[in-house]
Design a protein around this motif. Structure first.
Motif, PDB file in Angstrom:
ATOM      1  N   LEU A  15       9.950 -15.955  17.337  1.00  0.00           N
ATOM      2  CA  LEU A  15      10.393 -15.200  16.169  1.00  0.00           C
ATOM      3  C   LEU A  15      11.072 -13.898  16.599  1.00  0.00           C
ATOM      4  O   LEU A  15      12.108 -13.514  16.040  1.00  0.00           O
ATOM      5  N   ALA A  16      10.485 -13.229  17.588  1.00  0.00           N
ATOM      6  CA  ALA A  16      11.075 -11.982  18.079  1.00  0.00           C
ATOM      7  C   ALA A  16      12.445 -12.215  18.696  1.00  0.00           C
ATOM      8  O   ALA A  16      13.373 -11.417  18.502  1.00  0.00           O
ATOM      9  N   ALA A  17      12.578 -13.329  19.434  1.00  0.00           N
ATOM     10  CA  ALA A  17      13.879 -13.631  20.052  1.00  0.00           C
ATOM     11  C   ALA A  17      14.935 -13.878  18.987  1.00  0.00           C
ATOM     12  O   ALA A  17      16.090 -13.441  19.118  1.00  0.00           O
ATOM     13  N   ALA A  18      14.564 -14.588  17.905  1.00  0.00           N
ATOM     14  CA  ALA A  18      15.521 -14.822  16.810  1.00  0.00           C
ATOM     15  C   ALA A  18      15.919 -13.509  16.153  1.00  0.00           C
ATOM     16  O   ALA A  18      17.102 -13.277  15.867  1.00  0.00           O
ATOM     17  N   ALA A  19      14.932 -12.644  15.911  1.00  0.00           N
ATOM     18  CA  ALA A  19      15.228 -11.355  15.282  1.00  0.00           C
ATOM     19  C   ALA A  19      16.093 -10.478  16.177  1.00  0.00           C
ATOM     20  O   ALA A  19      17.036  -9.817  15.706  1.00  0.00           O
ATOM     21  N   TRP A 101      15.769 -17.967  20.078  1.00  0.00           N
ATOM     22  CA  TRP A 101      16.930 -17.085  20.293  1.00  0.00           C
ATOM     23  C   TRP A 101      18.213 -17.736  19.781  1.00  0.00           C
ATOM     24  O   TRP A 101      19.035 -17.081  19.135  1.00  0.00           O
ATOM     25  N   LEU A 102      18.397 -19.016  20.055  1.00  0.00           N
ATOM     26  CA  LEU A 102      19.584 -19.721  19.561  1.00  0.00           C
ATOM     27  C   LEU A 102      19.596 -19.758  18.036  1.00  0.00           C
ATOM     28  O   LEU A 102      20.668 -19.654  17.406  1.00  0.00           O
ATOM     29  N   THR A 103      18.416 -19.881  17.421  1.00  0.00           N
ATOM     30  CA  THR A 103      18.334 -19.923  15.964  1.00  0.00           C
ATOM     31  C   THR A 103      18.798 -18.612  15.343  1.00  0.00           C
ATOM     32  O   THR A 103      19.350 -18.605  14.234  1.00  0.00           O
ATOM     33  N   GLY A 104      18.568 -17.512  16.053  1.00  0.00           N
ATOM     34  CA  GLY A 104      19.008 -16.216  15.527  1.00  0.00           C
ATOM     35  C   GLY A 104      20.502 -16.103  15.350  1.00  0.00           C
ATOM     36  O   GLY A 104      20.982 -15.205  14.637  1.00  0.00           O
ATOM     37  N   GLY A 105      21.276 -17.005  15.951  1.00  0.00           N
ATOM     38  CA  GLY A 105      22.725 -16.979  15.800  1.00  0.00           C
ATOM     39  C   GLY A 105      23.249 -17.877  14.704  1.00  0.00           C
ATOM     40  O   GLY A 105      24.467 -17.978  14.516  1.00  0.00           O
ATOM     41  N   VAL A 106      22.345 -18.536  13.960  1.00  0.00           N
ATOM     42  CA  VAL A 106      22.794 -19.430  12.880  1.00  0.00           C
ATOM     43  C   VAL A 106      23.440 -18.633  11.749  1.00  0.00           C
ATOM     44  O   VAL A 106      24.441 -19.050  11.165  1.00  0.00           O
ATOM     45  N   VAL A 107      22.840 -17.473  11.410  1.00  0.00           N
ATOM     46  CA  VAL A 107      23.431 -16.612  10.378  1.00  0.00           C
ATOM     47  C   VAL A 107      24.575 -15.847  11.027  1.00  0.00           C
ATOM     48  O   VAL A 107      24.358 -14.906  11.791  1.00  0.00           O
ATOM     49  N   MET A 108      25.802 -16.257  10.745  1.00  0.00           N
ATOM     50  CA  MET A 108      26.972 -15.717  11.433  1.00  0.00           C
ATOM     51  C   MET A 108      27.460 -14.416  10.802  1.00  0.00           C
ATOM     52  O   MET A 108      27.338 -14.211   9.587  1.00  0.00           O
ATOM     53  N   VAL A 109      27.988 -13.561  11.672  1.00  0.00           N
ATOM     54  CA  VAL A 109      28.563 -12.295  11.221  1.00  0.00           C
ATOM     55  C   VAL A 109      29.996 -12.197  11.745  1.00  0.00           C
ATOM     56  O   VAL A 109      30.388 -12.926  12.656  1.00  0.00           O
ATOM     57  N   GLU A 110      30.752 -11.272  11.167  1.00  0.00           N
ATOM     58  CA  GLU A 110      32.118 -11.043  11.620  1.00  0.00           C
ATOM     59  C   GLU A 110      32.425  -9.549  11.572  1.00  0.00           C
ATOM     60  O   GLU A 110      31.763  -8.787  10.850  1.00  0.00           O
ATOM     61  N   ARG A 111      33.405  -9.151  12.334  1.00  0.00           N
ATOM     62  CA  ARG A 111      33.788  -7.740  12.388  1.00  0.00           C
ATOM     63  C   ARG A 111      34.576  -7.364  11.140  1.00  0.00           C
ATOM     64  O   ARG A 111      35.448  -8.113  10.687  1.00  0.00           O
ATOM     65  N   VAL A 133      17.951 -23.077   7.121  1.00  0.00           N
ATOM     66  CA  VAL A 133      17.952 -23.714   8.442  1.00  0.00           C
ATOM     67  C   VAL A 133      17.158 -22.869   9.431  1.00  0.00           C
ATOM     68  O   VAL A 133      16.343 -23.395  10.212  1.00  0.00           O
ATOM     69  N   VAL A 134      17.370 -21.557   9.413  1.00  0.00           N
ATOM     70  CA  VAL A 134      16.635 -20.666  10.312  1.00  0.00           C
ATOM     71  C   VAL A 134      15.134 -20.771  10.065  1.00  0.00           C
ATOM     72  O   VAL A 134      14.335 -20.911  11.002  1.00  0.00           O
ATOM     73  N   ALA A 135      14.737 -20.728   8.791  1.00  0.00           N
ATOM     74  CA  ALA A 135      13.312 -20.802   8.454  1.00  0.00           C
ATOM     75  C   ALA A 135      12.708 -22.131   8.885  1.00  0.00           C
ATOM     76  O   ALA A 135      11.589 -22.172   9.419  1.00  0.00           O
ATOM     77  N   LEU A 136      13.440 -23.233   8.656  1.00  0.00           N
ATOM     78  CA  LEU A 136      12.917 -24.554   9.025  1.00  0.00           C
ATOM     79  C   LEU A 136      12.765 -24.699  10.531  1.00  0.00           C
ATOM     80  O   LEU A 136      11.756 -25.236  11.017  1.00  0.00           O
ATOM     81  N   VAL A 137      13.745 -24.232  11.291  1.00  0.00           N
ATOM     82  CA  VAL A 137      13.668 -24.363  12.749  1.00  0.00           C
ATOM     83  C   VAL A 137      12.500 -23.547  13.300  1.00  0.00           C
ATOM     84  O   VAL A 137      11.728 -24.026  14.138  1.00  0.00           O
ATOM     85  N   LEU A 138      12.348 -22.313  12.805  1.00  0.00           N
ATOM     86  CA  LEU A 138      11.250 -21.483  13.287  1.00  0.00           C
ATOM     87  C   LEU A 138       9.900 -22.071  12.897  1.00  0.00           C
ATOM     88  O   LEU A 138       8.938 -22.012  13.661  1.00  0.00           O
ATOM     89  N   LEU A 139       9.839 -22.671  11.695  1.00  0.00           N
ATOM     90  CA  LEU A 139       8.598 -23.330  11.280  1.00  0.00           C
ATOM     91  C   LEU A 139       8.306 -24.544  12.153  1.00  0.00           C
ATOM     92  O   LEU A 139       7.157 -24.772  12.556  1.00  0.00           O
ATOM     93  N   LEU A 140       9.336 -25.324  12.474  1.00  0.00           N
ATOM     94  CA  LEU A 140       9.149 -26.507  13.320  1.00  0.00           C
ATOM     95  C   LEU A 140       8.713 -26.120  14.728  1.00  0.00           C
ATOM     96  O   LEU A 140       7.945 -26.860  15.365  1.00  0.00           O
ATOM     97  N   ILE A 141       9.191 -24.990  15.221  1.00  0.00           N
ATOM     98  CA  ILE A 141       8.734 -24.516  16.524  1.00  0.00           C
ATOM     99  C   ILE A 141       7.224 -24.286  16.494  1.00  0.00           C
ATOM    100  O   ILE A 141       6.485 -24.689  17.391  1.00  0.00           O
TER     101      ILE A 141
END
Length: 253
Positions: A15-19, A101-111, A133-141
């Motif tokens: 969770l910390a890595a995603a955040a 950590w990879l899951t933390g990049g699912v919510v994309m940002v732009e400049r 998707v982020v919540a499901l992946v972290l829950l599955l972990i």
């Protein structure tokens, strides 16, 4: 720290890595855009990205250092009359943090054009899907870490590896005495068994069983399998503390 606690400890670090991954893209990476040197900006960008995974992974590895050593013994499951080797924290813990950590990049940002800050790339229903998707992946972990799969067991009938979707069992009476050889080098993740062919033939059939994710010393495991293939009289006692003590003494000698 026991292996189960070490596995479960990986979840908050995932969770910390995603955040940290999201926070670095939202707050820290825009700071690198203010550097005048392109090379310095690239180095800073790489450092920020690496810190999001290396910090939680490094702290986790430090805290679980003793629990990640694979022991030359089994756990005793007296109720089911079997010896077990749970999922190795040395394997499942780091991979869970990497996936987080990879899951933390699912919510994309732009400049934001013309500014040194970012904004969400998607909004509305797309953003909701990304968050789900982020919540499901972290829950599955967390579920995966709790499930203790794959799991290796020895009982009076044979050796079994239980995965998430598959179960592989090899019976003692189907194996040729004398094997398997002690794993070494790159082969520590598998046991190469010699199985009696069906119908019986002059040559044994090699059977590979994946054991690299089990929390047990691979040389000790191979010795235990050789022992029970050859000593059928000791198989009924598998799953008792006295038999585990006898097995360890036999293999040590």
């Amino acid at each position: 720290m026991d292996p189960r606690a070490a596995r479960l400890l990986a979840w908050p670090f995932a969770l910390a890595a995603a955040a940290l991954r999201f926070a670095s893209e939202w707050w820290l990476e825009p700071l690198t855009w203010r550097l005048t040197s392109a090379a310095a900006g690239l180095v800073a960008w790489l450092a920020v990205g690496a810190a999001g995974i290396l910090v939680p992974l490094g702290v986790y590895l430090l805290l679980t250092r003793s629990a990640r050593r694979r022991p030359a013994t089994f756990e005793v499951d007296g109720r089911a009359r079997r010896f077990t080797a749970p999922t190795a924290p040395a394997w499942v813990g780091p991979w869970s943090i990497v996936v987080g950590w990879l899951t933390g990049g699912v919510v994309m940002v732009e400049r934001v054009p013309g500014e040194d800050r970012v904004r969400l790339f998607d909004t509305g229903a797309v953003l909701v899907v990304e968050l789900v998707v982020v919540a499901l992946v972290l829950l599955l972990i967390g579920v995966f870490l709790w499930s203790d799969r794959p799991r290796l067991t020895l009982d009076s009938q044979g050796i079994t590896v239980r995965g998430l979707l598959r179960r592989t069992t090899v019976r003692w009476d189907r194996l040729v005495p004398g094997g398997p050889p002690a794993p070494s080098g790159k082969s520590t993740g598998v046991l190469v068994l010699a199985e009696i062919p069906v119908p019986p033939g002059p040559r044994a059939v090699p059977r590979t069983v994946p054991v690299g994710r089990a929390h047990v010393d691979p040389v000790f495991l191979a010795g235990a399998v050789r022992h029970y293939v050859a000593a059928a009289e000791h198989r009924p006692a598998i799953g008792t503390p006295a038999e585990l003590d006898r097995l360890r003494a036999a293999l040590a000698s």
